[in-house]
Design a protein around this motif. Structure first.
Motif, short mmCIF file in Angstrom:
data_model
loop_
_atom_site.label_atom_id
_atom_site.label_comp_id
_atom_site.label_asym_id
_atom_site.label_seq_id
_atom_site.Cartn_x
_atom_site.Cartn_y
_atom_site.Cartn_z
N ALA A 1 0.82 -1.25 0.01
CA ALA A 1 0.01 0.04 0.05
C ALA A 1 0.87 1.34 0.07
O ALA A 1 0.21 2.34 -0.83
CB ALA A 1 -0.85 -0.17 1.18
N VAL A 2 2.12 1.13 0.88
CA VAL A 2 2.94 2.41 0.70
C VAL A 2 3.26 2.78 -0.71
O VAL A 2 3.05 4.00 -1.13
CB VAL A 2 4.44 1.92 1.34
N ASP A 3 3.73 1.99 -1.75
CA ASP A 3 3.88 2.30 -2.97
C ASP A 3 2.70 2.76 -3.57
O ASP A 3 2.61 3.69 -4.50
CB ASP A 3 4.66 1.14 -3.78
N ARG A 4 1.66 1.99 -3.59
CA ARG A 4 0.24 2.21 -4.15
C ARG A 4 -0.05 3.93 -3.77
O ARG A 4 -0.46 4.73 -4.65
CB ARG A 4 -0.74 1.78 -4.01
N VAL A 5 -0.06 4.24 -2.53
CA VAL A 5 -0.22 5.40 -2.08
C VAL A 5 0.55 6.59 -2.80
O VAL A 5 0.16 7.67 -3.18
CB VAL A 5 -0.20 5.60 -0.58
N ARG A 6 1.87 6.22 -2.86
CA ARG A 6 2.98 7.07 -3.56
C ARG A 6 2.40 7.48 -4.89
O ARG A 6 2.44 8.43 -5.71
CB ARG A 6 4.22 6.57 -3.48
N GLN A 7 2.12 6.17 -5.54
CA GLN A 7 1.43 6.33 -7.18
C GLN A 7 0.40 7.42 -7.12
O GLN A 7 0.31 8.13 -8.09
CB GLN A 7 0.97 4.98 -7.61
N ARG B 1 -8.35 5.51 -10.86
CA ARG B 1 -8.92 4.29 -10.71
C ARG B 1 -8.70 3.43 -11.90
O ARG B 1 -8.87 2.05 -11.83
CB ARG B 1 -10.47 4.51 -10.31
N VAL B 2 -8.99 3.93 -13.03
CA VAL B 2 -8.95 3.16 -14.31
C VAL B 2 -7.64 2.61 -14.71
O VAL B 2 -7.34 1.62 -15.00
CB VAL B 2 -9.44 4.02 -15.42
N ILE B 3 -6.59 3.49 -14.36
CA ILE B 3 -5.01 2.99 -14.85
C ILE B 3 -4.46 2.45 -13.59
O ILE B 3 -3.48 1.87 -13.83
CB ILE B 3 -4.51 4.12 -15.19
N LEU B 4 -4.84 2.47 -12.27
CA LEU B 4 -4.04 2.00 -11.39
C LEU B 4 -4.03 0.39 -11.52
O LEU B 4 -3.03 -0.05 -11.15
CB LEU B 4 -4.94 1.85 -10.05
N PRO B 5 -5.07 -0.43 -12.04
CA PRO B 5 -4.87 -1.99 -12.26
C PRO B 5 -3.47 -2.12 -13.20
O PRO B 5 -3.02 -3.30 -12.96
CB PRO B 5 -6.23 -2.28 -12.67
N CYS B 6 -3.14 -1.13 -14.01
CA CYS B 6 -2.10 -1.33 -14.93
C CYS B 6 -0.75 -1.30 -14.05
O CYS B 6 0.20 -1.88 -14.80
CB CYS B 6 -2.00 -0.28 -15.86
N LEU B 7 -0.68 -0.76 -12.95
CA LEU B 7 0.79 -0.58 -12.35
C LEU B 7 1.02 -1.55 -11.33
O LEU B 7 1.91 -1.52 -10.87
CB LEU B 7 0.43 0.80 -11.55
N LEU C 1 1.17 1.59 -21.21
CA LEU C 1 1.60 1.12 -22.42
C LEU C 1 1.87 -0.52 -22.34
O LEU C 1 1.39 -1.21 -23.34
CB LEU C 1 2.72 1.73 -22.94
N ALA C 2 2.69 -0.74 -21.42
CA ALA C 2 3.18 -2.06 -21.28
C ALA C 2 2.25 -3.05 -20.95
O ALA C 2 1.96 -4.09 -21.60
CB ALA C 2 4.04 -2.27 -20.05
N TYR C 3 1.09 -2.56 -20.37
CA TYR C 3 -0.09 -3.18 -19.83
C TYR C 3 -0.98 -3.62 -21.28
O TYR C 3 -1.34 -4.63 -21.50
CB TYR C 3 -0.85 -2.43 -18.74
N LEU C 4 -1.09 -2.48 -21.96
CA LEU C 4 -2.04 -2.45 -22.93
C LEU C 4 -1.11 -3.56 -24.10
O LEU C 4 -1.98 -4.30 -24.69
CB LEU C 4 -2.30 -1.06 -23.76
N ALA C 5 -0.29 -3.31 -24.27
CA ALA C 5 0.73 -4.24 -25.18
C ALA C 5 0.60 -5.90 -24.74
O ALA C 5 0.38 -6.72 -25.56
CB ALA C 5 2.37 -4.05 -25.13
N ALA C 6 0.71 -6.10 -23.48
CA ALA C 6 0.57 -7.25 -22.74
C ALA C 6 -0.84 -7.94 -23.19
O ALA C 6 -1.12 -8.98 -23.60
CB ALA C 6 1.01 -7.48 -21.40
N ALA C 7 -1.80 -7.14 -22.87
CA ALA C 7 -3.13 -7.54 -23.11
C ALA C 7 -3.59 -7.82 -24.54
O ALA C 7 -3.87 -8.65 -24.93
CB ALA C 7 -4.13 -6.18 -22.94
N GLN C 8 -3.01 -6.84 -25.37
CA GLN C 8 -3.18 -6.94 -26.99
C GLN C 8 -2.44 -8.35 -27.56
O GLN C 8 -3.16 -9.08 -28.46
CB GLN C 8 -2.67 -5.78 -27.54
#
Lengths: 130, 130
Positions: A42-48, A63-69, B112-119
């Motif tokens: 969570a520490v990293d996530r909060v920093r993100q 919220r949309v792009i977080l799952p990508c990270l 972008l990496a996420y999208l690439a992996a998904a695609q």
DNA sequence: TCAAAGGTTCACATTGATGTGAGGGCAACT
DNA sequence: AGTTGCCCTCACATCAATGTGAACCTTTGA
């Protein structure tokens, strides 16, 4: 870890951690007493989150792009996780992020150029008339 | 040009142009009738302002860095224009801008990496179990 | 001349991210 | 037991950026 420690370790007020949860950016477990229990990640996530907020993204977009990270490693790309619409949304958002990067880069360079010009004594009409 | 045309050409509502003026980011002349008269350069300036606002800068900070953006050509570096404190403030702000750039770049790449992996059909644990 | 379009100021509302505090439960330590 | 500190929820306040509208003046064009 409990909310206080996370707040301490990230410098983000507990109030905001609760807010981010309300916005669907964090999903801590609950202990028996109702206390939030955050994993170390969570520490990293909060920093993100804070970084992106500072860059002018809204919680809705984050919220949309977080799952990508969560790393491209353990992606669990369920089709409902990445619908074509979501993918399109993400592409558009990458576009906007790129525009921001370009804008910031341009302005950073302009300010640096200004500072350099100032420092190298190019002060034409006042101040150093020796 | 009058405020309406500037609004049309920038896509920024007139209300906001007046607000930016109130915040010291624009200083249009006034015609005899009291109408604001913007120079052509205002179009670019407004775009700068909007870009920076979108990147999470405040009008207060933008007010400080805007003078740097009139091109390093016709800098008029009066000492009261660039006091050591202002220079220091600018350096600090460049620092923060750089952090934003780094943050956005990291996240752009991750998405972008996420999208690439998904695609490329790397959907490991669900959806396509054949 | 009259109407429409666009300008002015002033003021209040809204939205998203945050601050702050009340009222109450849980936990740890003396 | 009592005190201190951390947690909970709920609610209201604030701040910056923006929306909206009223009341009024100016320019433009039929």
């Amino acid at each position: 870890m409990k909310i206080g420690e996370l707040a301490r370790r990230t410098g983000v007020p507990a109030r905001m951690l609760r807010y981010y949860e309300e916005q669907g950016l964090l999903s801590p477990n609950r202990a028996d007493n109702g206390y939030r229990a955050y994993p170390d990640s969570a520490v990293d996530r909060v920093r993100q989150i804070r970084g992106l907020l500072d860059c002018g993204l809204t919680t809705e977009i984050i919220r949309v792009i977080l799952p990508c990270l969560d790393g491209p490693d353990h992606i669990y790309l369920l089709p409902e996780n990445l619908s074509p619409q979501t993918a399109e949304l993400l592409r558009r958002e990458v576009e906007r992020i790129q525009q921001r990067i370009d804008c910031l880069t341009r302005n950073r360079d302009a300010v640096l150029a200004y500072l350099a010009a100032a420092q190298s004594g190019v002060a034409p009409c006042a101040g150093n008339h020796h």
